[in-house]
Design a protein around this motif. Sequence first.
Motif, PDB file in Angstrom:
ATOM      1  N   GLY A 180       0.820  -1.204  -0.128  1.00 30.65           N
ATOM      2  CA  GLY A 180       0.082   0.057   0.053  1.00 30.65           C
ATOM      3  C   GLY A 180       1.108   1.218  -0.042  1.00 30.65           C
ATOM      4  O   GLY A 180       0.226   2.265  -0.111  1.00 30.65           O
ATOM      5  N   ALA A 181       2.129   1.203   0.250  1.00 36.75           N
ATOM      6  CA  ALA A 181       3.109   2.322   0.145  1.00 36.75           C
ATOM      7  C   ALA A 181       3.522   2.754  -1.017  1.00 36.75           C
ATOM      8  O   ALA A 181       3.294   2.000  -1.965  1.00 36.75           O
ATOM      9  N   THR A 182       3.660   4.023  -1.256  1.00 33.43           N
ATOM     10  CA  THR A 182       4.036   4.686  -2.512  1.00 33.43           C
ATOM     11  C   THR A 182       5.338   5.361  -2.248  1.00 33.43           C
ATOM     12  O   THR A 182       6.055   5.593  -1.153  1.00 33.43           O
ATOM     13  N   LEU A 183       6.019   5.702  -3.491  1.00 35.41           N
ATOM     14  CA  LEU A 183       7.136   6.436  -3.274  1.00 35.41           C
ATOM     15  C   LEU A 183       6.760   7.995  -2.655  1.00 35.41           C
ATOM     16  O   LEU A 183       7.797   8.360  -1.939  1.00 35.41           O
ATOM     17  N   LYS A 184       5.954   8.530  -2.747  1.00 28.26           N
ATOM     18  CA  LYS A 184       5.410   9.737  -2.261  1.00 28.26           C
ATOM     19  C   LYS A 184       5.234   9.681  -0.535  1.00 28.26           C
ATOM     20  O   LYS A 184       5.425  10.636   0.202  1.00 28.26           O
ATOM     21  N   ASP A 185       5.229   8.342   0.002  1.00 27.42           N
ATOM     22  CA  ASP A 185       5.141   8.208   1.332  1.00 27.42           C
ATOM     23  C   ASP A 185       6.328   7.948   1.923  1.00 27.42           C
ATOM     24  O   ASP A 185       6.267   8.269   3.259  1.00 27.42           O
TER      25      ASP A 185
END
Length: 356
Positions: A180-185
């Motif tokens: 569920g994580a993205t680079l922005k996180d």
Amino acid sequence: MNQLEKARQTIDQIDAEMASLYERRMDAVKEVLAYKKENGLPVFDETREQAVIDKNSVRIQNPEYQEFYKDFLKKLMNNSKDYQRTLLSQHVIAYAGVQGAFSQIAAARLFPNDQKLNFKNFEEVFKAVVDKRAEWGVIPFENTNSGLVGEVLDALLEYPVYIQEVYDLKVEQCLLGIPGATLKDVEWVYSKDQALMQSRNFLKQLSVQTISYPNTAMAAQYVASQNDKTKAAIGAKENAQLYGLEILASQIEAHTENTTRFLVIGLQPKTSGNRSSVLLTVQHTSGSLAKIIEVIARHHINMESIQSRPIKGRPFEYFFFVEMDGDAAQVQACIEDMKENCESIKSLGTYSLGGQ
């Protein structure tokens, strides 16, 4: 035949008998080890060893010999333990890190059918080989982007081991996060310092904080345990499946031909292959290092590389790691000529360069 010759003849006859008895004893030691291994017993049994020494010492009739015989028995027992540990270490491979570390991947490819033992750090791998808990150790030594692993070079100087083989592993670094994580996180990235260095351009674009970890797989393990979208790890893609992570970005290393060179270390020097290396210190006089290079050239040997490393405890003094192409006999003759201009020199053996 004079008195000396008669005495030596007697000693030779006794030595021949002792050799036969020694073989019988070591055959029995093998049986003892088989039982210990089957029942999970340690090699060293202090109570049994002392009982053997006490029991056998009283059999010596001449009191002048008793203490010397005790010393002989202790050395014999140490010899037996050393042999047992050698047998136990066969087909055991040591590496640093946990499952999924690049060292573990390299060890699995080099020794697919052998038992693997993992250790916390590189020095523990060296100690495992020296203590005969493992027959071989697999250690990362150099990366095409981040250079030599200095602590491994230090350990090669400190420990009585030799290079058995060199294996080049193409390394693809991936950024791994929780599902569920993205680079922005991502705000924090954890990994081995060399992996962070190899991925520095990518990390700079992300504007994240970096935390050095003992190895890449342990970093992935930590991120998985935190279940925090702001935390990510750099490591092999295999770690995503191992620790339930997702690949947020792949091939994040600065150069796509990113390759790590691994060493296989062991206790006996190899004498066949196409590459040799030495560790040396030179006399602190003008031109000493140049003389070493001249010796190599005089023997018509190609010096593949030379690297310097600070000597621990001796500020601003250095030892050198030298790699050379050539057969064992040619290199050994060169090393003999080098000694004249060296304070110390350690041959790491002649070995083969492996594939990917």
